[in-house]
Design a protein around this motif. Structure first.
Motif, short mmCIF file in Angstrom:
data_model
loop_
_atom_site.label_atom_id
_atom_site.label_comp_id
_atom_site.label_asym_id
_atom_site.label_seq_id
_atom_site.Cartn_x
_atom_site.Cartn_y
_atom_site.Cartn_z
N SER A 85 -2.53 19.26 7.33
CA SER A 85 -3.73 18.46 7.06
C SER A 85 -4.95 19.01 7.80
O SER A 85 -6.08 18.86 7.33
N VAL A 86 -4.71 19.63 8.96
CA VAL A 86 -5.80 20.17 9.78
C VAL A 86 -5.55 21.66 10.05
O VAL A 86 -5.80 22.17 11.14
N LYS A 107 -7.50 28.12 14.32
CA LYS A 107 -8.51 28.53 15.29
C LYS A 107 -8.12 28.17 16.72
O LYS A 107 -8.38 28.94 17.65
N ASP A 108 -7.50 27.02 16.89
CA ASP A 108 -7.19 26.53 18.24
C ASP A 108 -5.99 25.60 18.13
O ASP A 108 -6.14 24.38 18.02
N PHE A 109 -4.80 26.17 18.18
CA PHE A 109 -3.59 25.38 17.96
C PHE A 109 -3.43 24.31 19.04
O PHE A 109 -3.23 23.14 18.74
N LYS A 110 -3.54 24.72 20.29
CA LYS A 110 -3.32 23.75 21.37
C LYS A 110 -4.37 22.65 21.35
O LYS A 110 -4.05 21.46 21.50
N GLY A 111 -5.62 23.03 21.16
CA GLY A 111 -6.68 22.03 21.11
C GLY A 111 -6.50 21.05 19.97
O GLY A 111 -6.77 19.85 20.10
N THR A 112 -6.03 21.54 18.84
CA THR A 112 -5.80 20.69 17.68
C THR A 112 -4.65 19.72 17.93
O THR A 112 -4.74 18.53 17.61
N ILE A 113 -3.58 20.23 18.52
CA ILE A 113 -2.44 19.36 18.85
C ILE A 113 -2.86 18.29 19.85
O ILE A 113 -2.45 17.13 19.75
N ILE A 161 -4.71 15.61 18.01
CA ILE A 161 -3.76 14.78 17.24
C ILE A 161 -3.12 13.73 18.14
O ILE A 161 -3.00 12.56 17.77
N LYS A 162 -2.74 14.15 19.32
CA LYS A 162 -2.15 13.19 20.27
C LYS A 162 -3.18 12.14 20.67
O LYS A 162 -2.87 10.94 20.73
N ASP A 163 -4.41 12.59 20.93
CA ASP A 163 -5.45 11.66 21.38
C ASP A 163 -5.78 10.63 20.30
O ASP A 163 -6.13 9.48 20.62
N ILE A 164 -5.68 11.01 19.04
CA ILE A 164 -5.93 10.09 17.93
C ILE A 164 -4.89 8.97 17.92
O ILE A 164 -5.17 7.85 17.50
N GLY A 165 -3.70 9.29 18.41
CA GLY A 165 -2.67 8.28 18.49
C GLY A 165 -1.43 8.54 17.67
O GLY A 165 -0.61 7.63 17.47
N TYR A 166 -1.26 9.77 17.22
CA TYR A 166 -0.05 10.11 16.49
C TYR A 166 1.11 10.30 17.45
O TYR A 166 0.93 10.79 18.58
N ASP A 167 2.29 9.90 17.02
CA ASP A 167 3.48 9.96 17.86
C ASP A 167 4.17 11.31 17.83
O ASP A 167 4.97 11.62 18.72
#
Length: 275
Positions: free
Chosen positions: A12-13, A19-25, A28-34
């Motif tokens: 989805s992203v 571009k930035d795998f760690k930053g994207t992950i 995702i966590k900060d948004i609230g995904y488990d």
């Protein structure tokens, strides 16, 4: 209503992840995904991906792994995703030469069963993620998707029903989830809008697949969960009632907002429902 943990498909992203795998992950966590569901390793080794996930503090529940990759080096591929920590591996898509109605399809069924057996031996569950072409009719009159699940034992292949493609194919998503009660550990939540009375044009182009021939052009767009045609409360009820363990948000392409904004809206909608 009881609730299940919510993951997101990294596809989805995907541009952000490239571009930035760690930053994207981390986002995702900060948004609230488990958890996340992977679709590729973004040029990293399995060990490197696992290290990023551990550093961020989020797990990879599952991964979409191309069919040709799974048949090419089955053992190593499964071992890589075990290293990452995946509980499930999903066959995400079949290119045209492997689909129902082709001479290759019976062999595809055999290969998926073989892969499922290899997964089971290693403690991983194989899933199949549908599109709409699996709703082609077989000679006996049943859908090719149902034919697959009838031909392959449930202990070797479970479902990952994608509710967008189930509905595009003309079936009711919640009814289809209930049909596979006890065999649907992961449900893909995907919403969309289609202009009434028109065929959905270029759907596969919208998911980034080249070479597909679109049908008659008509208004179609993928949307955040809760912003399209899907009756999400009934889908979520069906998922819980049918023994699902996870729901996974997926939006193949975003219109009018960034992909990260779209998955944020999806998570906020589910949170409003108590998820």
């Amino acid at each position: 209503m009881a609730k299940l943990p919510v993951a997101v498909q990294v596809y989805s992203v995907r541009e952000d992840a490239e571009k930035d795998f760690k930053g994207t992950i981390q986002k995702i966590k900060d948004i609230g995904y488990d958890a996340v569901e992977l679709a590729g390793l973004y040029g990293m080794s399995a060990q490197e991906v696992r290290k990023v996930l551990d550093e961020v503090g989020i797990r990879a529940l599952s991964a979409h792994v191309p069919y040709v990759e799974l048949i090419g080096d089955t053992e190593k591929t499964i071992d890589d995703y075990i290293t990452i920590g995946c509980e499930y591996i999903a066959v995400p898509y079949l290119t045209e030469e492997y689909r129902p109605g082709t001479p290759e399809y019976p062999h595809v069924i055999e290969e998926i069963e073989r892969i499922g057996r290899a997964c089971k031996q290693k403690g991983v569950t194989l899933l199949y993620h549908n599109h709409d072409f699996e709703f082609a009719k077989m000679p006996d009159g049943q859908y090719a998707l149902d034919y697959m699940y009838e031909a392959i034992p449930a202990d070797l292949l479970q479902t990952e029903l994608d509710i967008c493609w189930v509905r595009v194919a003309g079936e009711c998503p919640s009814a289809y989830i209930r049909k596979y009660a006890g065999r649907c550990p992961v449900v893909h939540l995907k919403d969309y809008y289609k202009e009434e009375g028109k065929e959905a044009g270029a759907m596969y182009e919208l998911i980034g697949i080249d070479g597909e021939k679109p049908k008659e052009q008509g208004a179609f767009e993928f949307r955040p969960v809760g912003y399209g045609h899907q009756d999400m409360p009934s889908v979520l009820d069906a998922a819980v009632a049918s023994g699902a363990k996870w729901v996974v948000v997926e939006q193949d392409r975003s219109v009018g907002r960034t992909p990260m904004e779209a998955i944020t809206l999806s998570r906020e909608y589910l949170r409003q429902l108590g998820w």
